[in-house]
Design an enzyme around this catalytic site. Structure first.
Site, PDB file in Angstrom:
ATOM      1  CE  LYS A  83      54.497  40.862  46.456  1.00  0.00           C
ATOM      2  NZ  LYS A  83      54.609  40.619  47.902  1.00  0.00           N
ATOM      3  N   GLY A 155      45.260  40.028  48.131  1.00  0.00           N
ATOM      4  CA  GLY A 155      44.537  40.025  46.662  1.00  0.00           C
ATOM      5  C   GLY A 155      43.047  39.800  47.138  1.00  0.00           C
ATOM      6  N   GLY A 216      45.047  42.223  52.628  1.00  0.00           N
ATOM      7  CA  GLY A 216      43.805  42.486  52.497  1.00  0.00           C
ATOM      8  C   GLY A 216      43.144  44.091  52.892  1.00  0.00           C
ATOM      9  N   GLY A 237      48.216  46.467  48.619  1.00  0.00           N
ATOM     10  CA  GLY A 237      48.532  45.722  47.377  1.00  0.00           C
ATOM     11  C   GLY A 237      47.442  46.221  46.337  1.00  0.00           C
TER      12      GLY A 237
END
Length: 296
Positions: A83, A155, A216, A237
């Protein structure tokens, strides 16, 4: 547009097409990267902190240390992504120089430029960017993005925003497909998107690049939901390595994406996964805590 640039754009979009139907997992070290590869991930996203930890710890989130990314590159044979901050083209130059396979210009990191995104067409490496709707997606593609993902709300472990962004996109694509040529010009102006890309979406009935779900996704059912809604693949993630049994959950999510239309297999892979990440509902977030609003 020159033939050279057009060819480069086509090549980069083609590289992203190779990930279609796969799962891309966030990893923070070589051990996690090996677990992800063994579970069947099509690529890994190398970063120092998963989004849930970025939320919890606060501060300025920047590009990961190149030495950490190199360790992950050495540990696996699948593509490695990393990223950069929105607008931070020097971070992108650094990542390209160390040979990452894809760069994510990500709202999860603290934006470096609150007006401009990176001009991605200047780079050889393909970029992935987040979007909440068709206008955002086409603006990023016009800048050179080879892959789009939903922004969701990273997150949180709450898939509601990823669902919202996917349904918004699909609804807008259905709308442009039914428009007359003169209506397309008006709509392109309305959503601040290039008319040639709006026309291409109308002809294809979809984006001209792959569109993954992100933000999510925490369970096999979440992953299958996003695939059934029309996504081409899934980013996961915090949901894997903050769960009770990361290796088992990683394998389960990969199988769920492959067999997203088979409830029996989905039931099988959802059993005995251990505790899911605790997460936080999007409805409990204050406006300033929402990452999806970053970028334009």
């Amino acid at each position: 547009m020159s033939a050279e640039i057009k060819g480069s754009t086509q090549v980069k979009a083609g590289l992203a097409q190779m990930l279609k139907g796969g799962v891309i997992m966030d990893v923070v070290n070589a051990e996690q990267a090996r677990i992800a590869e063994a579970a069947g991930a099509c690529a890994v996203m190398a970063l120092e902190r998963v989004p849930a930890d970025i939320r919890a710890q606060g501060g300025v989130a920047r590009m990961s240390d190149p030495s950490m990314i190199k360790e992950i590159q050495a540990a696996v044979s699948i593509p490695v992504m990393a990223k950069v901050r929105i607008g931070h083209f020097v971070e992108a130059q650094i990542l390209e120089s160390i040979g990452v396979d894809y760069i994510d210009e990500s709202e999860v990191l603290t934006p470096a430029d609150d007006i401009n995104h990176i001009e991605k067409s200047k780079f050889t490496v393909p970029f992935v960017c987040g979007s909440r709707n068709l206008g955002e997606a086409l603006r990023r593609i016009s800048e050179g993005a080879a892959m789009i993902r939903t922004k969701g709300e990273a997150g949180t472990g709450d898939v509601v925003e990823a669902v919202r962004h996917t349904r918004q996109m699909q609804g807008e694509l259905r709308r442009v497909k039914s428009m007359s040529p003169d209506e397309l010009y008006t709509y392109a102006k309305e959503i601040a998107a290039p008319i040639d890309l709006v026309k291409e979406c109308a002809q294809l009935g979809r984006l001209p690049v792959v569109n993954f779900a992100a933000g999510g996704v925490a369970t096999p059912a979440d992953a299958a939901l996003m695939m059934q809604l029309g996504c081409d693949g899934v980013f996961v993630g915090s949901g894997i390595f903050l769960s009770g049994d990361p290796a088992k959950r990683a394998r389960a999510i990969v199988r769920a994406v492959t067999h997203y239309n088979d409830p029996k297999i989905l039931a099988e892979v959802s059993e005995n996964l251990g505790a899911a990440m605790v997460g936080r509902s999007v409805s409990s977030l204050e406006e300033k805590e929402k990452l999806a609003t970053r970028g334009w």
